[in-house]
Design a protein around this motif. Structure first.
Motif, short mmCIF file in Angstrom:
data_model
loop_
_atom_site.label_atom_id
_atom_site.label_comp_id
_atom_site.label_asym_id
_atom_site.label_seq_id
_atom_site.Cartn_x
_atom_site.Cartn_y
_atom_site.Cartn_z
N VAL A 189 54.08 32.37 15.31
CA VAL A 189 52.78 32.94 15.70
C VAL A 189 52.78 34.42 15.37
N LYS A 190 51.70 34.89 14.79
CA LYS A 190 51.59 36.32 14.56
C LYS A 190 50.14 36.75 14.73
N LYS A 238 47.58 34.11 13.49
CA LYS A 238 48.06 33.06 12.59
C LYS A 238 49.07 32.22 13.35
N VAL A 239 49.00 30.95 13.14
CA VAL A 239 49.98 30.06 13.77
C VAL A 239 50.39 29.01 12.76
N TRP A 266 52.05 34.22 4.53
CA TRP A 266 52.07 34.18 6.01
C TRP A 266 51.96 35.58 6.58
#
Lengths: 393, 244
Positions: free
Chosen positions: A76-77, A114-115, B244
């Motif tokens: 997670v972020k 984000k995950v 990411w």
């Protein structure tokens, strides 16, 4: 047959429920702990603008961006970026006015989470939700493959390393198939008013939704994209490719997809093609020269000069020359050229990274053309001189 | 007398063996030290040119010779990533949120303005697959006895057609290297200042690289922390992780 289909649908539904439940359980099982890190970028700029035939305006302003982002969690972020601009209004109209109003403006260019979840033993997929940037296609200024933010930038910054920095409220899924192949479905929401004023409710149908498919065919990076644009009720599709043959090249084409109620001529009316070439030459002594040429073609736009200002012409060019005598110094000449009415916006500039994170910039903007041309010397901001210093820490 | 001749013979044989140690074996033993099945390293690069000095910190994950992911962590470049797999290089800039495949002349661009080019990151099959190696002699580098090995490219997919390496005779770690163009022009010089031992593997941990075509330019790579033989997170060498 019908029973079989129902069974298949029921099976699919069970699979989806199981997958979502597994993801939810996994999310519960994994630690979501993360540390917060921050960075600050301050950019102080002074601009001298020509506002009339004999009038000049000097304005100063500072823009600060505070970035708070998570570190230390692989699953997670999140990131929050807050912009505050203090000083003379930076909009061209106000900056060029005789006495621009001092102000403080806030913006949130990025606010997202984000995950990621496992897809297989070797692959993960991730979801981005919030205000974020997604770039489809290729192109520095012109990019017909960018269905989300358009073939050209609405607010380009020709002095920045990244000329286009558009973000939008969205939910996107990055779904890999293999190392170089992935799908990216996205849903975009209508803009959110941050001013606090009572904004009229937005129609859910004003949202947009689409997907891109990215892969590599041989040594050519290839993208296919589709987007339903709810605001204009348009179905759009694009193809983008990037490769190398003597020089780096990239091209994209987008068009409206004919559906019921539209015709092929509608598709042609919205056709856009972007082409880009890039070559970087390295010289003895460590200097380098980067040459870029981009073109945006709109076949159904005007191909002859019109008397009205703001005409959408069929071709625009973006030549760019960047010379770096050393890596910390960039001397550039960028220009947006409208060949149909022979006008151009020319931006010569210098960027010098003097210390870690500290950069000095000096640049000018000159519009060459008549008042009714795409770029006219007599237009607001027809001549601008600016210097700025920025510091990231 | 017979014993003396026998001992002399053995001494001579040992000396000849030591001198004539196979260049392939030297390179193999060096690569065994310097190439790791898996690794994660944290470090920084200090880039110096005639306009000053800049420091960028990074984390690098690697699997063997052919897969590398570099993520920059210093504030100026935070989130910039470089993915190298199967001789392909992709870049990711978080501000642009764009995946860029490097090809052609762009590969000769330097990594964040350092003396290392992206091209230096390509060529992933190991020295013995790409070069014919020969022993040129022995020399001392900073007081360390070294084998001098010449490498002549047999593959076109290498950034440097000729290289010369000084390999420590005791530790089998590179102490110095020179990289040449086909014309014989010296392009880059690498000097190893410090080495690090982790899990029995010895590799350079502080190394300067100077591009001889740049004036007053030098990049120092310093590894602060290294983990070897670890289990890497799945999917780390993918476009998903890059974006990411």
């Amino acid at each position: 047959m019908v029973v079989g289909r129902l069974r298949m649908h029921a099976g699919l539904a069970r699979f989806c429920v199981a997958a979502v439940t597994a993801c939810a359980l996994m999310a519960l099982a994994l630690p979501a702990y993360a540390e917060v890190a921050q960075s600050v970028e301050i950019d102080a700029q002074s601009t001298l603008s020509r506002t009339g035939s004999d009038n000049w305006n000097l304005a100063g302003f500072a823009t600060t961006q505070l970035q708070l982002y998570s570190v230390g969690n692989r699953y997670v972020k999140g990131e929050l970026a807050i912009d505050a601009t203090v000083g003379g209004d930076t909009t061209p109209a106000s900056a060029a006015a005789d006495s621009p109003e001092p102000n403080v403006r806030f913006d949130i260019p990025r606010a997202y989470i984000k995950v990621r979840f496992p897809l297989s033993e070797a692959l993960f997929y991730h979801v981005t939700a919030g205000k974020a940037r997604i770039t489809w296609g290729n192109g520095s200024l012109f990019n017909a493959g960018n269905l989300i933010f358009g073939a050209t930038a609405t607010n380009p910054d020709f002095t920045a390393g990244t000329i286009r920095d558009d973000t939008a409220w969205l939910i996107a899924l990055f779904l890999p198939v293999s190392t170089y192949t992935f799908f990216e479905p996205v849903v975009l929401f209508p803009g959110v008013d941050l001013s606090g004023s009572a904004a009229p409710p937005t129609d859910p149908l004003d949202s947009a939704a689409g997907m891109r498919f990215h892969t590599q065919i041989g040594s050519t990076k290839t993208e296919l994209a589709y987007l339903y644009n709810g605001v204009d009720r348009l179905h759009e599709a694009a193809v983008s490719v990037q490769g190398h043959l003597l020089v780096d090249w990239y091209t994209a084409v987008n068009s409206e997809v004919p559906v019921a109620g539209t015709s092929a001529s509608d598709a042609f009316a919205n056709l856009a093609v972007s082409i880009g070439l890039l070559h970087i030459a390295q010289f003895t002594g460590g200097s380098s020269l980067s040459l870029r040429l981009e073109a945006l073609l709109r076949p159904d736009a005007y191909w002859s000069e019109q008397a009205e200002a703001g005409t959408d012409y069929g071709i625009s060019l973006f030549p760019e020359v960047v010379w770096s005598p050393v890596q910390s110094v960039n001397i550039y000449l960028r220009s947006v050229v409208s060949p149909v009415d022979l006008s151009a916006m020319i931006i010569p500039g210098l960027s010098w990274s003097i210390y870690d994170g500290f950069t000095f910039n000096a640049f000018a903007t000159v519009m060459a053309g008549e008042i009714h041309d795409a770029y006219g010397l007599g237009q607001t901001g027809g001549v601008q001189l600016a210097t700025s210093v920025s510091f990231i820490y | 007398m017979k014993q003396f001749i026998l001992i002399l013979g053995l001494v001579c044989a040992a000396a000849v063996y030591g001198w004539a140690m196979d260049a392939q074996e030297i390179i193999t033993r060096m690569e065994e030290n310097q190439t790791h099945d898996t690794s994660r390293m944290e470090g920084k690069m200090i880039i110096q040119d005639r306009f000053g000095q800049r420091t960028s910190s990074f984390i690098v994950w690697a699997k063997g010779n052919d897969k590398t992911m570099v993520e920059f962590t210093s504030s100026g470049e935070r989130g910039q990533k470089v993915l190298r797999t199967e001789n392909q290089i992709y870049l990711y800039y978080p501000d642009a949120s764009e995946l860029i495949r490097l090809q052609g002349a762009a590969l000769r661009e330097s990594l964040l303005g350092s003396d290392v080019s992206y091209e230096d990151m390509t060529g992933n099959k190991g020295f013995l697959a790409d070069y014919k190696v020969s022993l040129a002699g022995e020399e001392s580098v900073d007081g360390n006895a070294c084998y001098v090995v010449n490498l002549d490219a047999i593959s076109r997919d290498v950034a440097y057609p000729k290289q010369k390496m000084w390999v420590d005779k005791k530790l089998f770690v590179m102490r110095k290297a020179e990289q040449y163009a086909l014309s014989g022009r010296l392009l880059k010089v690498m000097d190893v200042k410090e080495t690090m031992r982790v899990d029995g593997k010895i590799f350079p941990s502080d190394m300067t690289i100077s591009d001889q075509l740049k004036r007053n330019s030098q990049t120092e790579f310093i590894i602060d922390k290294a983990e070897i033989g670890i289990k890497l997170p799945p999917g780390i060498f993918s476009l998903e992780n890059l974006s990411w």
